[in-house]
Write a protein that holds these residues in place. Structure first.
Motif, short mmCIF file in Angstrom:
data_model
loop_
_atom_site.label_atom_id
_atom_site.label_comp_id
_atom_site.label_asym_id
_atom_site.label_seq_id
_atom_site.Cartn_x
_atom_site.Cartn_y
_atom_site.Cartn_z
N ASP A 1 -4.03 6.76 -3.63
CA ASP A 1 -3.60 5.67 -2.77
C ASP A 1 -3.73 4.41 -3.60
N LEU A 2 -2.64 3.67 -3.73
CA LEU A 2 -2.61 2.49 -4.58
C LEU A 2 -2.28 1.25 -3.76
N THR A 3 -2.78 0.13 -4.20
CA THR A 3 -2.38 -1.16 -3.65
C THR A 3 -1.76 -1.97 -4.78
N LEU A 4 -0.48 -2.26 -4.64
CA LEU A 4 0.24 -3.06 -5.63
C LEU A 4 0.15 -4.52 -5.23
N HIS A 5 -0.30 -5.37 -6.13
CA HIS A 5 -0.28 -6.82 -5.92
C HIS A 5 0.94 -7.32 -6.66
N GLU B 1 0.86 -1.18 0.00
CA GLU B 1 0.00 0.00 0.00
C GLU B 1 0.89 1.22 0.00
N LEU B 2 0.61 2.14 -0.93
CA LEU B 2 1.43 3.34 -1.03
C LEU B 2 0.60 4.52 -1.48
N HIS B 3 1.13 5.70 -1.21
CA HIS B 3 0.51 6.93 -1.70
C HIS B 3 1.44 7.46 -2.79
#
Length: 159
Positions: free
Chosen positions: A122-126, A104-106
Motif C-alpha cells: 500500500d503506497l501513498t504518492l505525494h 493512496e493506492l495498492h
C-alpha cells in the motif's frame, strides 16, 4: 520553387503548433492523476524505464532519503528482472489541495509463471504540479510524484 518550400515548411510548423495546442490534456486534476498512474503501470509492464520514471519529479526525496537518481537506478534494476511479471495498481483515494495531491493506492507485481507476488504494498504518492512543455512548445503544469510513503524498494523486491 523556393517559395513553395518555405510555404510547405510554414504549413508543417503551423500544423504542428495546432496539433500541440489541441492535444493538451485539459481534463480534471483527478482524471490526470488516475491517467498518470495507469500510464505508469502500463510502462512497468512494457519494461519501459523512461515511461516508468517519467512521472517522478527530479526533486523527488522521500522519508528514507531516496532521491530521483537512486530511484531511477533501482527501478532500472527491477525492470531488468528475468521473471515475467504483471504489475497492477488500484487507486483507493485521491486528495487534491491546490497544486499538491496525495494518492493512496495498492500496487502489486505478480510473477506470471506461478502467480506469486514479487512486490505488494500500500503506497501513498505525494504529488505536485510542475512546469513542463507539451510537444516542446506549449507550457503546461503536470502532476509528478515528489515522494512515496511505503515504497521499501530495496527490501521488498524478490528476484
Amino acid at each position: 520553387m523556393r517559395t513553395y518550400i518555405w510555404l510547405a515548411l510554414l504549413a508543417i510548423v503551423v500544423s504542428f503548433v495546432i496539433i500541440a495546442f489541441v492535444t493538451v490534456d485539459r481534463s480534471a486534476d483527478e482524471a490526470q492523476i488516475r491517467s498518470m498512474v495507469s500510464d505508469t503501470v502500463s510502462s512497468i509492464n512494457k519494461r519501459d524505464l523512461g515511461g516508468t520514471i517519467g512521472c517522478v519529479s527530479r526533486d523527488y526525496k522521500d522519508s528514507t532519503d531516496m532521491t530521483y537518481e537512486r530511484l531511477r537506478i533501482l527501478v532500472a534494476q527491477a525492470l531488468r528482472v528475468e521473471t515475467d511479471y504483471h504489475a497492477s495498481a488500484k487507486v483507493k483515494s485521491v486528495s487534491i489541495e491546490g497544486d499538491k495531491a496525495e494518492v493512496e493506492l495498492h500496487f502489486t507485481v505478480t510473477a506470471i509463471k506461478d502467480g506469486s507476488p514479487m512486490y505488494e504494498r500500500d503506497l501513498t504518492l505525494h504529488m505536485a504540479k510542475e512546469n513542463s512543455k507539451h510537444a516542446w512548445i506549449i507550457p503546461v503544469k503536470v502532476w509528478r510524484v515528489i515522494a512515496v510513503d511505503g515504497l521499501a524498494l530495496e527490501s521488498e523486491i524478490k528476484y
